[in-house]
Structures are given as C-alpha cells and as structure tokens.
Scaffold this motif. Structure first.
Motif, PDB file in Angstrom:
ATOM      1  N   LEU A   1       0.815  -1.209   0.000  1.00  0.00           N
ATOM      2  CA  LEU A   1       0.000   0.000   0.000  1.00  0.00           C
ATOM      3  C   LEU A   1       0.854   1.267   0.000  1.00  0.00           C
ATOM      4  CD1 LEU A   1      -2.834  -0.995   2.506  1.00  0.00           C
ATOM      5  CD2 LEU A   1      -2.933  -0.937   0.012  1.00  0.00           C
ATOM      6  N   GLN A   2       2.026   1.205   0.615  1.00  0.00           N
ATOM      7  CA  GLN A   2       2.898   2.376   0.669  1.00  0.00           C
ATOM      8  C   GLN A   2       3.835   2.461  -0.534  1.00  0.00           C
ATOM      9  OE1 GLN A   2       2.413   4.677   2.959  1.00  0.00           O
ATOM     10  NE2 GLN A   2       0.815   3.426   3.884  1.00  0.00           N
ATOM     11  N   GLY A   3       3.770   1.472  -1.429  1.00  0.00           N
ATOM     12  CA  GLY A   3       4.575   1.508  -2.643  1.00  0.00           C
ATOM     13  C   GLY A   3       5.964   0.918  -2.510  1.00  0.00           C
ATOM     14  N   HIS A   4       6.350   0.516  -1.295  1.00  0.00           N
ATOM     15  CA  HIS A   4       7.700   0.006  -1.086  1.00  0.00           C
ATOM     16  C   HIS A   4       7.927  -1.344  -1.762  1.00  0.00           C
ATOM     17  CE1 HIS A   4       8.454   3.269   1.639  1.00  0.00           C
ATOM     18  NE2 HIS A   4       7.451   2.915   2.431  1.00  0.00           N
ATOM     19  N   LEU A   5       6.924  -2.194  -1.745  1.00  0.00           N
ATOM     20  CA  LEU A   5       7.069  -3.533  -2.316  1.00  0.00           C
ATOM     21  C   LEU A   5       7.385  -3.455  -3.812  1.00  0.00           C
ATOM     22  CD1 LEU A   5       6.837  -6.570  -1.607  1.00  0.00           C
ATOM     23  CD2 LEU A   5       4.464  -6.460  -2.354  1.00  0.00           C
ATOM     24  N   ASP A   6       6.629  -2.653  -4.525  1.00  0.00           N
ATOM     25  CA  ASP A   6       6.847  -2.523  -5.962  1.00  0.00           C
ATOM     26  C   ASP A   6       8.183  -1.836  -6.261  1.00  0.00           C
ATOM     27  OD1 ASP A   6       4.439  -3.726  -6.648  1.00  0.00           O
ATOM     28  OD2 ASP A   6       3.334  -1.852  -6.493  1.00  0.00           O
ATOM     29  N   HIS A   7       8.534  -0.839  -5.460  1.00  0.00           N
ATOM     30  CA  HIS A   7       9.785  -0.112  -5.704  1.00  0.00           C
ATOM     31  C   HIS A   7      10.995  -1.029  -5.535  1.00  0.00           C
ATOM     32  CE1 HIS A   7      12.779   3.061  -5.708  1.00  0.00           C
ATOM     33  NE2 HIS A   7      13.259   2.556  -4.577  1.00  0.00           N
TER      34      HIS A   7
END
Length: 211
Positions: free
Chosen positions: A175-181
């Motif tokens: 949800l915070q975008g860290h996984l995809d980044h």
C-alpha cells in the motif's frame, strides 16, 4: 413507512454520513488535523448535531475501526466451513490481502492509524468484540493446523501473532509503494507480475515446511 421508521432511517443516514466524511478527513488530513467542526462543515451540520451522535472524534475513529473489523470478520466467518486448518489459514491470508487492497481506507484505520487502538486502551469498559473475533478466528485456525501436525513445539498465540504480522507487513509495503519499488529496483520483476500474490505464496511455502 411509518413516522418512527422514517425517523430511524434519517438518524441512521446521518450517522453513516458522519462516519464516511470523518473517514475521508482522517485519511486525507490526519487525525489531529481533523476536528468535529471540520466534519460538521463538510456535512453542512452544526458541531452540536455531531455531538448528539458521538461524544468526540476518538469515538468516531473507534466506530470506524469496529466497522472495518466487522467487514473483515464476516469474510473470515465464511471460511469456517473449510475443514483443513492449513487450507483455511491460506484462505484467510488471501482474504486479508484482498481486504487490504479493496478496502484501503478501512485498512489504514484498522491497522495503520494508532488513534482507534489508543481509544480502546484508554477506556477500560470499551468493547472490541469485532477485533477479538477476527484474531480468535486466526488463533483457532492455527490450533487446527497444530492438530494436523504443523508448528510443532510452538505456542499457538505466538504463531498466530507472527502470521498476522508478516501478512500485514506485506500489505503495508504494498500500500505504501515500497514492495513494488524494491522489486523493480533490485529484483527486476516484470510489471505484469502480482508481487503481493507471489510474496504471499512464498510465505505459504515457508509455512508448509513447518510440519
């Protein structure tokens, strides 16, 4: 519809409108920056009217918190018919992932914002049956897994807490975008891959080896 039914419906409509607007303001501006006056202005009501329904914004956040756990608990309840504890545990994980992605607003109120849980901690008589039911369903599933030979020698409460924490961590990173980044920067994973799903499947494989 009689007069009493109309009055009840009107009261319920206002209550739901207060919750919806407060939820949006909490997530947009933060809990501290959201006042009863701002909530009232958004609905075009007087602050006094808001206080007829909720004594303060802490109670509003707590009510939203409970509503979210009620939704999640209802989805867990459907899985009670799954006989295998381990299969139910996997299904609960999938439900949790989907809930986080499809109900981001409720998820943040339930698991990211600290104010609702602070409200519970400050009120000795405050009931939190919905949250207890959700964790209780997970705990019972872990016990059923242990009966099937999983998690030998491990305390069921600790296992349940760790399973929840790890799945929650995946959801929060997503949800915070860290996984995809991190995946794009270091793992060179194609964009069309479902990173959250793949990470969860790896976690399930790790659990499956604990038998």
């Amino acid at each position: 519809m009689g007069r009493k039914e109309k009055d009840k419906k009107q009261i319920e409509d206002v209550r739901l409108r207060i919750l919806e607007v407060a939820k949006n303001l909490f997530l947009k501006n933060g809990f501290e920056a959201t006042s009863i006056r701002k909530i009232a202005a958004e609905i075009q009501l007087s602050p006094t009217t808001i206080y007829l329904y909720y004594k303060d914004k802490g109670e509003i956040a707590y009510t939203l918190h409970k509503e979210g756990f009620k939704l999640l608990g209802e989805q867990f309840f459907v899985l009670q018919h799954v006989e295998s504890g381990f299969e139910r545990l996997k299904a609960m994980g999938k439900v949790y992932l989907n809930f986080a992605i499809q109900n981001t607003d409720f998820y943040q109120l339930m698991f990211i914002m600290k104010e609702p849980i602070d409200f519970i901690a400050d009120k000795d008589s405050c009931q939190w049956e919905e949250g207890e039911f959700a964790f209780g369903a997970l705990l019972q599933t872990v016990l059923d897994c242990k009966a099937e030979g999983y998690f030998k020698g491990l305390n069921e409460n600790n296992v349940a807490l760790n399973v929840w924490s790890l799945v929650h961590g995946l959801c929060s990173l997503k949800l915070q975008g860290h996984l995809d980044h991190v995946a794009s920067a270091h793992l060179h994973v194609p964009e069309d891959r479902d990173l959250l799903e793949e990470a969860f499947e790896t976690f399930v494989m790790m659990l499956d080896k604990m038998k």
